[in-house]
Design an enzyme around this catalytic site. Sequence first.
Site, short mmCIF file in Angstrom:
data_model
loop_
_atom_site.label_atom_id
_atom_site.label_comp_id
_atom_site.label_asym_id
_atom_site.label_seq_id
_atom_site.Cartn_x
_atom_site.Cartn_y
_atom_site.Cartn_z
N GLU A 113 0.84 -1.20 0.00
CA GLU A 113 0.00 0.00 0.00
C GLU A 113 0.87 1.25 0.00
O GLU A 113 1.63 1.48 0.95
CB GLU A 113 -0.90 -0.01 1.25
N ASP A 120 -0.99 -1.10 5.82
CA ASP A 120 -0.88 -0.60 7.19
C ASP A 120 -1.71 -1.45 8.13
O ASP A 120 -2.70 -2.08 7.73
CB ASP A 120 -1.34 0.85 7.27
N ASP A 157 -3.71 -0.45 10.39
CA ASP A 157 -4.90 0.24 10.89
C ASP A 157 -6.11 -0.06 10.01
O ASP A 157 -6.06 -0.91 9.11
CB ASP A 157 -4.63 1.74 10.95
N ASP A 171 -7.65 1.71 7.70
CA ASP A 171 -7.48 2.00 6.27
C ASP A 171 -6.71 0.88 5.58
O ASP A 171 -7.03 0.47 4.46
CB ASP A 171 -6.74 3.33 6.08
#
Length: 638
Positions: A428, A501, A503, A505
């Site tokens: 990403e 990541d 998290d 997102d």
Amino acid sequence: MSRPDDYGASAITILEGLEAVRERPGMYIGDTGDGGFHRLIWEIFDNSVDEAMNGHATRIEVGLHRDGSVSVADDGRGIPVDPHEPSGKPALEVILTKLHAGGKFDSGAYRSAGGLHGVGASVVNALSARLTAQVRRGRRTWEMAFRRGRRISGLRDVGPAVGAGSTIRFLPDPEKFGDRKPDRKRIARHLRDASYLHPGLSITLFDEADGSRETWRHDGGLSDYLAEVIRREKLSMAHEGTYAQQVDPLGEGGRLELALGWTASAKERVRSYVNGIRTRTGGSHEAGFREGLTKAVRGYLDTHALTPRGLTVAAGDIREGMVAILSVFIPNPQFEGQTKGKLYNPELRAPVDAAVRAGLERWLHESPTAAERIAGRVLLAARSREASRAATLKVRKRAEARRRTVLPGKLSDCALRDSRQTEIFIVEGDSAGGSAKQGRDRTRQAVLPLRGKILNAAQAPEAKVAKNAELSSIALALGCGAGAGCDPSLLRYRRVVLLADADADGHHITTLLLAYFVKFFWKLLEDGRIFIARPPLYRVEIGKMTHWAADEAARDAILRRFDGRKPPVITRFKGLGEMPPKVLWETTLNPETRSLLEVRIRDRRRADAFIHRLMGRDPAARRRLIRRGAPDPAALDL
């Protein structure tokens, strides 16, 4: 109504007692789906098993009742009911209403146990619409009742008792779990497997709906379990007899039990347990077992000069077709999170390695007929691997010559062309891709960075997907074709690893990628080629030791282990791009230290339907899914 920027002291909420469990159930049971629902049963059942494990119980009965509640009864010592100091409350109430309260820390009441955090029973209480605890102790029967973690009736003496023991009956809260019901087959399988791990323990499952009752007791232990796995999966043995081992003591107060054999199958099967808890993602005990196994078989081959000149026997050749049941009992297991899927204790690796190596190598020398067949099985696997590698390289060279000119420009490819030894990270963001490119093993690891959130392939028509630059670059890099023309044998890498990541997102981007693979690269999923990397969200430094946590639950588990003896320094990573390349290598890219999740989806129709509900055009289906899976909006990471 407060504005988003009204962030002051009044915005700080302190969750008292079991409120934190109800607000964030996923931190304690993994999720509020089927897995978390049944985790409640395992937590109470494991407490009864701990009694049996320490010689205080011989029978456990699990009951499924018509109202949807579940009961777990044992003939152990009975949960203490005398006043607990300094609270003055009955010990039973403290255990069921306070986190980190129990007799498995330093009291000496348990030599080994599966429930060590003092969390399980109180979490079950917090997530139950009602819970009743009945204790037979001191020739009397005592009872307390609770609702959603709160006491609704005090400790009552309800009459005389014959023997001792505890019975916990609870109804999982519909507010958290919806209309889910206990899965009888799943529970029966769990109880049956547990009976093999604890020889002499009688485990019964009673279903009130039809009056059925099943009881399991296996005095043969892991040898019986191994025979059952072989029978259940319809495997044929490659040799006569099986290897069984018991080591007591193992290290400082531990115990090891092992049963294994080799089959004609090409698949390796290992089931590992710690104090009766299934460790599905392995850990230090499983790593030590694999190392000891490899050393033992190689030692036997070398002693008898059985390996032909020019043939290299890899660890995977030795484990091909192996079926093993490994069970260790240790005083202080350190699990990764409350769901206990992986063992952390690094000090256990060496003694397990040494014990398995010594015992297995001795058995091979003492069992020449079985050893000869096992050696032949291992050498055949090595020859097949070498032949397959040579054939694959020949095909690869021709395919590479045709495809090399059309690889995407932003792909940082690896130097090695043998697809059996390489992997590609689909990363990403360009900044994260830069860190991954600097931190990777350039010989074996390729990196393909993506720009932002990719197109939702579950909604877009195929023509639009084909024109999308980011998705087209993935297809070009993989080189195996898409849709019906996808051929896993032409994949340019052994693994495809999705790296985003840690998290919310990042999870969304991973889900978008999975939607693309489910729709256009289903054969890669079937072939076990797709993995998800688990980068850390937190770094926890305690003294001179550094620990990595993938989420809040893992972070809290680390902090609980050290119990505030030294002040921790906690760092939360905002994203992969800010992680130094060396740290990214150590935590996420290095095959020796990383943790990968293999994506296993066996039913394409159900997977397609789920992806459509989750990512499709119909918002109503997605709304229903969210309401059923996360009825508490506060549990969503937004």
